[in-house]
Scaffold this active site. Sequence first.
Site, PDB file in Angstrom:
ATOM      1  N   SER A 239      -2.224  77.253   5.262  1.00 37.78           N
ATOM      2  CA  SER A 239      -3.490  77.262   5.989  1.00 37.78           C
ATOM      3  C   SER A 239      -4.340  78.423   5.466  1.00 37.78           C
ATOM      4  O   SER A 239      -4.617  78.504   4.267  1.00 37.78           O
ATOM      5  CB  SER A 239      -3.236  77.358   7.495  1.00 37.78           C
ATOM      6  OG  SER A 239      -4.393  77.069   8.231  1.00 37.78           O
ATOM      7  N   GLU A 363      -2.364  66.825   9.741  1.00 31.61           N
ATOM      8  CA  GLU A 363      -2.850  68.170  10.034  1.00 31.61           C
ATOM      9  C   GLU A 363      -3.536  68.195  11.402  1.00 31.61           C
ATOM     10  O   GLU A 363      -3.366  69.130  12.180  1.00 31.61           O
ATOM     11  CB  GLU A 363      -3.840  68.621   8.958  1.00 31.61           C
ATOM     12  CG  GLU A 363      -3.310  68.585   7.538  1.00 31.61           C
ATOM     13  CD  GLU A 363      -2.503  69.811   7.176  1.00 31.61           C
ATOM     14  OE1 GLU A 363      -2.283  70.674   8.054  1.00 31.61           O
ATOM     15  OE2 GLU A 363      -2.091  69.919   6.004  1.00 31.61           O
ATOM     16  N   HIS A 460       0.023  70.258  11.448  1.00 27.58           N
ATOM     17  CA  HIS A 460      -0.365  71.460  10.724  1.00 27.58           C
ATOM     18  C   HIS A 460       0.685  72.538  10.969  1.00 27.58           C
ATOM     19  O   HIS A 460       0.919  72.941  12.100  1.00 27.58           O
ATOM     20  CB  HIS A 460      -1.739  71.922  11.222  1.00 27.58           C
ATOM     21  CG  HIS A 460      -2.353  73.028  10.432  1.00 27.58           C
ATOM     22  ND1 HIS A 460      -2.832  72.856   9.154  1.00 27.58           N
ATOM     23  CD2 HIS A 460      -2.585  74.327  10.738  1.00 27.58           C
ATOM     24  CE1 HIS A 460      -3.348  73.997   8.716  1.00 27.58           C
ATOM     25  NE2 HIS A 460      -3.198  74.905   9.656  1.00 27.58           N
TER      26      HIS A 460
END
Length: 545
Positions: A239, A363, A460
Amino acid sequence: MVDRRDVLMATGVAGLVAAAGGAATAKPGGSGGAGRLSTPPEAIVETKHGKVRGAVRDGIFVFKGVPYGKDTGGAARFLPPQPPAAWTGVRAALSYGACCPQMVRAGWQNSETAFIYDWDDGFAGEDCLKLNVWSPGPGKGARPVMFWIHGGGYEAGSAQELPGYDGERLARRGDVVVVSVNHRLGPFGFLDLSEFGGDRYGLSANAGMLDLVLALEWVKANAAAFGGDPGKVTIFGQSGGGAKVSNLMAMPSAKGLFHRAIVQSGSLLEIGDTARSRQLAQVVLKELGIGRGELDRLTGVSAADLIKAGEAARKEMPKPPAGRINLHWGPTLDGTAIPGAWGGGAPALSADVPMIVGSCLNEYSPSLGNPALEDMGEDQARGMAKAIAGASPAAWDVFRAAHPKARPVEVLSVLVSSQFRAPAVAQARRKGAQGKAPAWLYRFDYNPASVLDGRVRAFHCAELAYCFDNVDRCLNATGGTAEARALAGRVADAWVAFARTGDPNHRGLPRWPAVSASATPNMLFDAKCAVVEDPDARERAALVA
């Protein structure tokens, strides 16, 4: 308009924020999960700044909270980081150091979200330039070094926030040295005062990135003492951490400090310009009641008030168009610390650095933390796809055709998640087009169906438990099944093989070709891993048509 933090908060991402049979015996996380722990004299290592004492857990030497820079508070705020002062005696390195001050995590308010992520938010302080080391044997050997950069965008997170970040099992499994790091975030790391403070604050817009460069310099100077090879360093992050990896590849001061790079769900290829960063700084100063000629007052502002002003400024800034990810805080193309980025292609500075790039299938996983959304209808899903990702009816139809048996919530999830997927593919292709070091592309698809009725999906952060071989530290998110452990073996061994040789292939996976000018092969990590040529090309094209 897409506020990446707001979208992912809805899915629980608060704070964005060997062969299969060869896996080692799993142990849960925490001190209670260790079979044996001691703090012997052998766990004392001499760094360039002084001696540190760690612990030994089941044969892995662990050092936490090791300083790589001076305190960044007070008069040092917003300035480039400085190496730590030397110390005498032996310094305890047995617990994590301070995390950069940041907003209180909102995800704790949702029981499912808190359960899945199982955060450890630690304690806050501006004396946060600390790192952690896991090593199979200090002073012996020359092992690959795997340098982990946490997620949370550029405004949140820490090296300890997720149980998946723990480096013990990866160090043991791969015979590697794992390093994780804290650095400045939000206004502490990315407040651009260059317009108001002259040369003194000329690099303040990228102070948080310069912290990471200093940490890599520490690795170069000290890796050998911990049994690592300073000439074989892999930077990897997820990320916001993946975005930081991408930025380091474009920073002259970082050149030569790392030799491989892995970007996980963080292919953010655009960096803000000085017009935006200076506008943001103006709003922060206004919120604090500080004039252009009063910057010295900033050193006396409490961390809490600086965070509050930064959050208020964030809300006042212009919003991006639909379908574009917005991180608010972040680095700036200042022409010095970061003179270029990925917009025009892979940076020439790191042409010789091979990469792994990828993302997760889900995600954006809307029903994680909100079970009612699992049963949404087609019309509601279409409407959300338009509002969040700017998807046209025609684009929805293409995604629906690609997933004819999927629930509307699943189609929505994959569609919105393309905002991570598309730039990952673009980044791998740009690296491949450079014609120098190769790039490998993946998608993580695995859904641990035994947890939360299968609503977890490949969310995610899902892959973290697997690339660190931490399925059992992350039971809430993985289920701890034999299938999950087998997949962790395949993923972790790919990361280790890449760190060791610059190529992720190993005998536990199908042959994984690199991206080329004529092909975009993807490793799909799932219960059964497979290589597929550009599996979602039509869907991505539909979103930009």
